[in-house]
Design an enzyme around this catalytic site. Structure first.
Site, PDB file in Angstrom:
ATOM      1  N   LYS A   1       0.852  -1.199   0.000  1.00 14.77           N
ATOM      2  CA  LYS A   1       0.000   0.000   0.000  1.00 14.77           C
ATOM      3  C   LYS A   1       0.873   1.228   0.000  1.00 14.77           C
ATOM      4  O   LYS A   1       1.980   1.200   0.534  1.00 14.77           O
ATOM      5  CB  LYS A   1      -0.870   0.018   1.268  1.00 14.77           C
ATOM      6  CG  LYS A   1      -2.037   0.965   1.183  1.00 14.77           C
ATOM      7  CD  LYS A   1      -3.164   0.326   0.416  1.00 14.77           C
ATOM      8  CE  LYS A   1      -4.451   1.070   0.510  1.00 14.77           C
ATOM      9  NZ  LYS A   1      -5.587   0.200   0.169  1.00 14.77           N
TER      10      LYS A   1
ATOM     11  N   ASN B   1     -15.528   7.231  -3.811  1.00 11.71           N
ATOM     12  CA  ASN B   1     -15.256   6.244  -4.871  1.00 11.71           C
ATOM     13  C   ASN B   1     -16.170   5.022  -4.776  1.00 11.71           C
ATOM     14  O   ASN B   1     -16.869   4.675  -5.712  1.00 11.71           O
ATOM     15  CB  ASN B   1     -13.828   5.713  -4.734  1.00 11.71           C
ATOM     16  CG  ASN B   1     -12.814   6.590  -5.451  1.00 11.71           C
ATOM     17  OD1 ASN B   1     -13.198   7.491  -6.197  1.00 11.71           O
ATOM     18  ND2 ASN B   1     -11.539   6.330  -5.231  1.00 11.71           N
TER      19      ASN B   1
ATOM     20  N   GLY C   1     -20.560   7.423   3.762  1.00 11.95           N
ATOM     21  CA  GLY C   1     -19.473   7.763   2.825  1.00 11.95           C
ATOM     22  C   GLY C   1     -19.982   7.679   1.402  1.00 11.95           C
ATOM     23  O   GLY C   1     -20.580   6.672   1.007  1.00 11.95           O
TER      24      GLY C   1
ATOM     25  N   GLY D   1     -18.576   4.199  -2.138  1.00  9.57           N
ATOM     26  CA  GLY D   1     -19.925   4.381  -1.607  1.00  9.57           C
ATOM     27  C   GLY D   1     -20.938   4.824  -2.653  1.00  9.57           C
ATOM     28  O   GLY D   1     -22.085   4.360  -2.661  1.00  9.57           O
TER      29      GLY D   1
HETATM   30  N1  GLU Z   1      -7.418   0.349  -2.994  1.00 10.57           N
HETATM   31  C1  GLU Z   1      -8.198  -0.817  -3.239  1.00 10.57           C
HETATM   32  C2  GLU Z   1      -8.224  -1.697  -2.008  1.00 10.57           C
HETATM   33  O1  GLU Z   1      -8.022  -1.252  -0.909  1.00 10.57           O
HETATM   34  C3  GLU Z   1      -7.774  -1.546  -4.515  1.00 10.57           C
HETATM   35  C4  GLU Z   1      -6.375  -2.029  -4.534  1.00 10.57           C
HETATM   36  C5  GLU Z   1      -5.923  -2.584  -5.887  1.00 10.57           C
HETATM   37  O2  GLU Z   1      -6.710  -2.663  -6.805  1.00 10.57           O
HETATM   38  O3  GLU Z   1      -4.741  -2.921  -5.968  1.00 10.57           O
HETATM   39  O4  GLU Z   1      -8.523  -2.855  -2.087  1.00 10.57           O
END
Ligand code: GLU
Length: 413
Positions: free
Chosen positions: A105, A219, A216, A221
């Site tokens: 992340k 994106n 929320g 919600g």
């Molecule tokens: N940000 C999204 C999640 O928390 C998608 C992550 C991704 O597609 O790599 O799952």
């Protein structure tokens, strides 16, 4: 506690799962840390000519099952600990839906709403430059998360390709369709959550026109509201950081979205009762969908909740104390690592399409997504029944065992 040290909380969840499955000690020791965390400082020339330095991170938690995978968050509250926690959750998420990816992340501590378009593009490119040597289609693949979107993914892809001088669409997912994005990806997190919600509603015997509250309207919600309305559910309560709107006959989601586009908030929408932001959780609804940030359901507000089913569209929306209360009340919680995995599943499809250079139709993406989400739901349910535990612990024990197996097979124990 909690809010200030999200990674500690993530490790507490791992410890709880480990009490049930007792994994290899040497593997457990390694899982107490990400494999690597990059910290980057990004100097940006602001529109008024002064330079501001933003701090960002990329946490690569585990790559035993495949390349690190996970989004990039632009938010003022982003911290190293939060990014690490989110990278651990990504690892369990890709494992629970059994796709060949690990977990990572990224994030930058910034309020993107305060940046001009030019400043935002500069920051996105600068972040990609800083992490470029540590990402790649076979190494670590970023994607959108809170306050990042396909446009930002497009800028980051462009920066990466300029640096390495070759088309490499598989380095990032959640791209615009024009440059290698996948059909469905934009609403895939919500679509995946709808598939598991239908399964959970069936287990509880909830009717098709059940009432829903969504906390929320970002994106995930906003797409969730739209998809549930289309499926016949009554979206009765919607909230964002400015306020809550409520209409038990069912809100007209497209109208609310237009209102938000014009005014910046759901608040003030004329077809509903308007209330303060906090009131979202007080409403008696069949299904509650937290789709905001971590710990939005906590010890202070958990006692207000009157619902039968919670589907966690956000990552980590329920604090550990709050979860105990909800479990005592027998409210079924479909945990984040299962409920919101649709996003990363379609990211995986996007990568597969990028690698083969052949693109799928919307129906094909939806069919494959449903297949994966349904199977994951059933496996988690079985695991929960077997261990007589919660769906969260069922998902964790399943996921952690899969990561353990991959680490063992690599001889990392
Ligand atoms: N940000 C999204 C999640 O928390 C998608 C992550 C991704 O597609 O790599 O799952």
């Amino acid at each position: 506690m909690g809010k200030n040290d999200p990674f500690k909380n993530a490790m507490r969840q791992l410890a709880e799962a480990n009490e049930i499955i007792s994994i290899d000690k040497n593997i457990y020791a390694q899982l107490q840390h990400p494999q690597r965390v990059l910290e980057v400082f990004l100097p940006i020339k602001m529109d008024d000519g002064h330079v501001e330095v933003f701090t960002g991170w990329r946490s690569q938690y585990n790559d035993a099952r495949g390349p690190y995978k996970g989004g990039i968050r632009f938010h003022p509250d982003v911290s190293r600990s939060e990014v690490q926690a989110l990278s651990a959750w990504m690892t369990w998420k890709t494992a629970v839906v059994n796709i060949p990816l690990g977990g990572g992340k990224g994030g930058v501590a910034v309020d993107p709403k305060k940046l001009s378009d030019r400043e935002l593009q500069e920051l996105s490119r600068s972040y990609m430059r800083a992490i470029a040597k540590f990402v790649g289609p076979n190494l670590d693949i970023p994607a959108p998360d809170v306050y990042t979107d396909p446009r930002i993914m497009g800028w980051m892809l462009d920066e990466y390709e300029k640096m390495f001088g070759a088309h490499t669409p598989g380095v990032i997912t959640g791209k615009p369709l024009s440059i290698g994005g996948s059909e469905v990806r934009e609403y895939s997190t919500a679509q995946g959550a709808v598939y598991v919600l239908l399964r959970a509603a069936e287990k509880l015997g909830l009717a098709k026109n059940s009432t829903v509250a969504i906390q929320g309207f970002g994106n995930a919600g906003s797409f969730m509201a739209e998809l549930l309305e289309r499926a016949g559910y009554r979206v009765a309560v919607l909230s964002d950081s400015h306020g809550t709107i409520c209409n038990y006959m069912g809100l007209k989601v497209a109208e609310v979205a237009t209102h938000k586009k014009n005014t910046g908030s759901v608040s003030g929408y004329s077809g509903a009762n308007n209330e303060g932001e906090k009131h979202c959780l007080e409403h008696e609804v069949d299904i509650l969908i937290p789709a905001a940030l971590e710990n939005s359901i906590n010890a202070e507000n958990v006692n207000l909740i009157k619902t039968k089913l919670i589907v966690e569209l956000a990552n980590g929306p329920i604090s550990q104390e709050a979860e105990k209360v909800l479990n005592r009340k027998n409210i079924l919680i479909v945990p984040d690592i299962l409920a919101n995995a649709g996003g990363v599943v379609v990211s995986y499809f996007e990568q597969v399409q990028n690698a083969s250079g052949y693109y799928w139709k919307k129906e094909e993406v939806l069919t494959r997504l449903k297949e994966i989400m349904d199977l994951a739901f059933d496996e988690v349910w079985k695991e929960k029944e077997k261990n007589r535990t919660t769906m969260r612990l069922g998902a964790y024990t399943l996921a952690v065992r899969r990561v353990e197996a991959a680490m063992k097979d690599r001889g990392r124990n």
